[in-house]
Design a protein around this motif. Sequence first.
Motif, PDB file in Angstrom:
ATOM      1  N   GLY A 227      20.610   5.645   6.661  1.00 21.48           N
ATOM      2  CA  GLY A 227      21.524   4.607   7.034  1.00 21.48           C
ATOM      3  C   GLY A 227      21.465   3.423   6.258  1.00 21.48           C
ATOM      4  N   VAL A 228      22.372   2.698   6.713  1.00 25.61           N
ATOM      5  CA  VAL A 228      22.364   1.128   6.394  1.00 25.61           C
ATOM      6  C   VAL A 228      22.705   0.348   7.617  1.00 25.61           C
ATOM      7  N   PRO A 229      21.668  -0.184   8.472  1.00 26.15           N
ATOM      8  CA  PRO A 229      20.410  -0.182   8.241  1.00 26.15           C
ATOM      9  C   PRO A 229      19.931   1.392   8.842  1.00 26.15           C
ATOM     10  N   ALA A 230      18.783   1.791   8.386  1.00 27.26           N
ATOM     11  CA  ALA A 230      18.355   3.021   8.621  1.00 27.26           C
ATOM     12  C   ALA A 230      18.340   3.163  10.129  1.00 27.26           C
ATOM     13  N   LYS A 231      18.486   4.305  10.568  1.00 27.72           N
ATOM     14  CA  LYS A 231      18.098   4.616  12.122  1.00 27.72           C
ATOM     15  C   LYS A 231      17.721   6.088  12.170  1.00 27.72           C
TER      16      LYS A 231
ATOM     17  N   SER B 298      15.936   1.153   0.226  1.00 26.21           N
ATOM     18  CA  SER B 298      15.516  -0.005   0.056  1.00 26.21           C
ATOM     19  C   SER B 298      14.555  -0.230   1.229  1.00 26.21           C
ATOM     20  N   ILE B 299      13.144  -0.599   0.969  1.00 26.60           N
ATOM     21  CA  ILE B 299      12.166  -1.070   2.106  1.00 26.60           C
ATOM     22  C   ILE B 299      12.125  -2.686   2.064  1.00 26.60           C
ATOM     23  N   LEU B 300      12.299  -3.317   3.259  1.00 31.48           N
ATOM     24  CA  LEU B 300      12.383  -4.654   3.462  1.00 31.48           C
ATOM     25  C   LEU B 300      10.749  -5.001   3.813  1.00 31.48           C
ATOM     26  N   PRO B 301      10.687  -6.352   3.825  1.00 29.14           N
ATOM     27  CA  PRO B 301       9.148  -7.114   4.215  1.00 29.14           C
ATOM     28  C   PRO B 301       8.977  -6.692   5.484  1.00 29.14           C
ATOM     29  N   GLY B 302       7.519  -6.354   5.497  1.00 26.00           N
ATOM     30  CA  GLY B 302       6.823  -6.102   6.965  1.00 26.00           C
ATOM     31  C   GLY B 302       6.885  -4.698   7.282  1.00 26.00           C
ATOM     32  N   VAL B 303       7.542  -3.798   6.633  1.00 24.60           N
ATOM     33  CA  VAL B 303       8.034  -2.491   7.054  1.00 24.60           C
ATOM     34  C   VAL B 303       6.759  -1.419   6.852  1.00 24.60           C
ATOM     35  N   HIS B 304       6.460  -0.645   7.860  1.00 28.61           N
ATOM     36  CA  HIS B 304       5.403   0.197   7.894  1.00 28.61           C
ATOM     37  C   HIS B 304       6.104   1.585   8.025  1.00 28.61           C
ATOM     38  N   VAL B 305       6.267   2.376   7.027  1.00 29.83           N
ATOM     39  CA  VAL B 305       6.884   3.742   6.823  1.00 29.83           C
ATOM     40  C   VAL B 305       5.626   4.836   7.292  1.00 29.83           C
ATOM     41  N   GLY B 306       5.858   5.380   8.369  1.00 29.93           N
ATOM     42  CA  GLY B 306       4.939   6.385   9.014  1.00 29.93           C
ATOM     43  C   GLY B 306       4.653   7.594   8.009  1.00 29.93           C
ATOM     44  N   GLU B 307       3.341   8.233   8.386  1.00 28.57           N
ATOM     45  CA  GLU B 307       3.096   9.359   7.707  1.00 28.57           C
ATOM     46  C   GLU B 307       3.974  10.781   7.527  1.00 28.57           C
ATOM     47  N   HIS B 308       4.061  11.449   6.692  1.00 26.62           N
ATOM     48  CA  HIS B 308       4.844  12.308   6.704  1.00 26.62           C
ATOM     49  C   HIS B 308       6.555  12.209   7.019  1.00 26.62           C
ATOM     50  N   SER B 309       6.808  11.117   6.954  1.00 28.38           N
ATOM     51  CA  SER B 309       8.234  10.442   7.085  1.00 28.38           C
ATOM     52  C   SER B 309       9.215  10.814   6.053  1.00 28.38           C
ATOM     53  N   ILE B 310      10.397  10.681   6.383  1.00 28.63           N
ATOM     54  CA  ILE B 310      11.526  10.918   5.113  1.00 28.63           C
ATOM     55  C   ILE B 310      12.466   9.766   5.323  1.00 28.63           C
ATOM     56  N   VAL B 311      12.789   9.157   4.131  1.00 29.62           N
ATOM     57  CA  VAL B 311      13.723   8.059   4.158  1.00 29.62           C
ATOM     58  C   VAL B 311      15.049   8.543   3.364  1.00 29.62           C
ATOM     59  N   GLY B 312      16.136   8.589   4.049  1.00 30.21           N
ATOM     60  CA  GLY B 312      17.243   9.218   3.074  1.00 30.21           C
ATOM     61  C   GLY B 312      17.542   8.453   2.065  1.00 30.21           C
TER      62      GLY B 312
ATOM     63  N   VAL C 148       0.858  -1.256   0.099  1.00 30.80           N
ATOM     64  CA  VAL C 148      -0.021   0.086   0.045  1.00 30.80           C
ATOM     65  C   VAL C 148       0.889   1.127  -0.069  1.00 30.80           C
ATOM     66  N   LEU C 149       0.661   1.932  -0.970  1.00 28.53           N
ATOM     67  CA  LEU C 149       1.367   3.262  -0.912  1.00 28.53           C
ATOM     68  C   LEU C 149       0.116   4.336  -0.906  1.00 28.53           C
ATOM     69  N   GLU C 150       0.060   5.056   0.209  1.00 31.93           N
ATOM     70  CA  GLU C 150      -0.950   6.085   0.619  1.00 31.93           C
ATOM     71  C   GLU C 150      -0.761   7.140  -0.283  1.00 31.93           C
ATOM     72  N   ASP C 151      -1.865   8.266  -0.313  1.00 26.61           N
ATOM     73  CA  ASP C 151      -1.864   9.355  -0.898  1.00 26.61           C
ATOM     74  C   ASP C 151      -0.614  10.135  -0.686  1.00 26.61           C
ATOM     75  N   TYR C 152      -0.097  10.816  -1.594  1.00 36.37           N
ATOM     76  CA  TYR C 152       0.824  11.898  -1.829  1.00 36.37           C
ATOM     77  C   TYR C 152       2.121  11.347  -1.364  1.00 36.37           C
ATOM     78  N   VAL C 153       2.328   9.921  -1.602  1.00 36.73           N
ATOM     79  CA  VAL C 153       3.596   9.512  -1.202  1.00 36.73           C
ATOM     80  C   VAL C 153       4.804   9.979  -2.621  1.00 36.73           C
ATOM     81  N   GLY C 154       6.042  10.278  -2.281  1.00 42.34           N
ATOM     82  CA  GLY C 154       6.978  10.301  -3.127  1.00 42.34           C
ATOM     83  C   GLY C 154       8.151   9.074  -3.212  1.00 42.34           C
ATOM     84  N   TRP C 155       8.229   8.613  -4.384  1.00 45.45           N
ATOM     85  CA  TRP C 155       9.113   7.599  -4.310  1.00 45.45           C
ATOM     86  C   TRP C 155      10.269   7.781  -5.081  1.00 45.45           C
ATOM     87  N   GLY C 156      11.464   7.724  -4.743  1.00 47.83           N
ATOM     88  CA  GLY C 156      12.698   8.435  -5.312  1.00 47.83           C
ATOM     89  C   GLY C 156      13.141   7.371  -6.594  1.00 47.83           C
TER      90      GLY C 156
END
Length: 239
Positions: free
Chosen positions: A216-220, A185-199, A135-143
């Motif tokens: 980061g790798v892994p992201a912190k 890269s987003i791995l299985p089972g991950v929920h990225v929260g609203e209005h968040s930023i993944v570098g 699921v990609l919710e509304d207004y997601v930006g995917w680099g």
Amino acid sequence: MIDHSDVELTREVAATFGQREVRPDPIWEQEFAEWLKENRHKEELLDLFSRFREGEGFFESLMRRVLVRALCRHVGHDLQVGPSVVLKHPETMEIGDSVFIGAQAMIQGRFDGTCKIGNHVWIGPQAYFDARNLVLEDYVGWGPGAKVLGSAHTGDPVGAPLITTSLVIKPVVIGFGADIGMNSSILPGVHVGEHSIVGAGSVVTRDVPDYAIVAGVPAKLLRMREQSLTDKGCRAEEK
């Protein structure tokens, strides 16, 4: 020697895609897509799509949009599909209004899976989605080049080749307004929260809170966006 004195190195401009108003597709286009869906087999539609997969002209873009509407479970208005996009099991996909899918993106569904892409979602070129439960919710930006993996092999039994072992499919959800950085890269089972930023270039192995900035790798977690806004306000008051 080049004189840079008149060059504005940094500037802020208004968003274009994010502020774009939905442009309703013509009735004839919707009816044509519906006719194709009702009168042509999936294999025929995929063959037609492959004929118009390349090219950036108006007609090729139009036919890609029509055929994606005919192939998918649901497609909203104002879809933009770039050249060389690949869709596997599009019959499991639901796409909202004003979605952009960049060139060479691949969305890999599964016959019994589900893929939901919300309204005003921007997907960069060369993105990859393991869209078995996505699921990609509304207004997601995917680099550009960013990827999501929705499944992994169990590796059991250990002595068997890994690719012969069972797959575990886990849902991936990207929350409203989140921004996924280039080549991350987003791995299985991950929920990225609203209005968040993944570098950019990050590998996200666990859930990301709303309004968080991770990298980061892994992201912190680097900081919360509310905190950065508060810090800016404090610095402005100090000045």
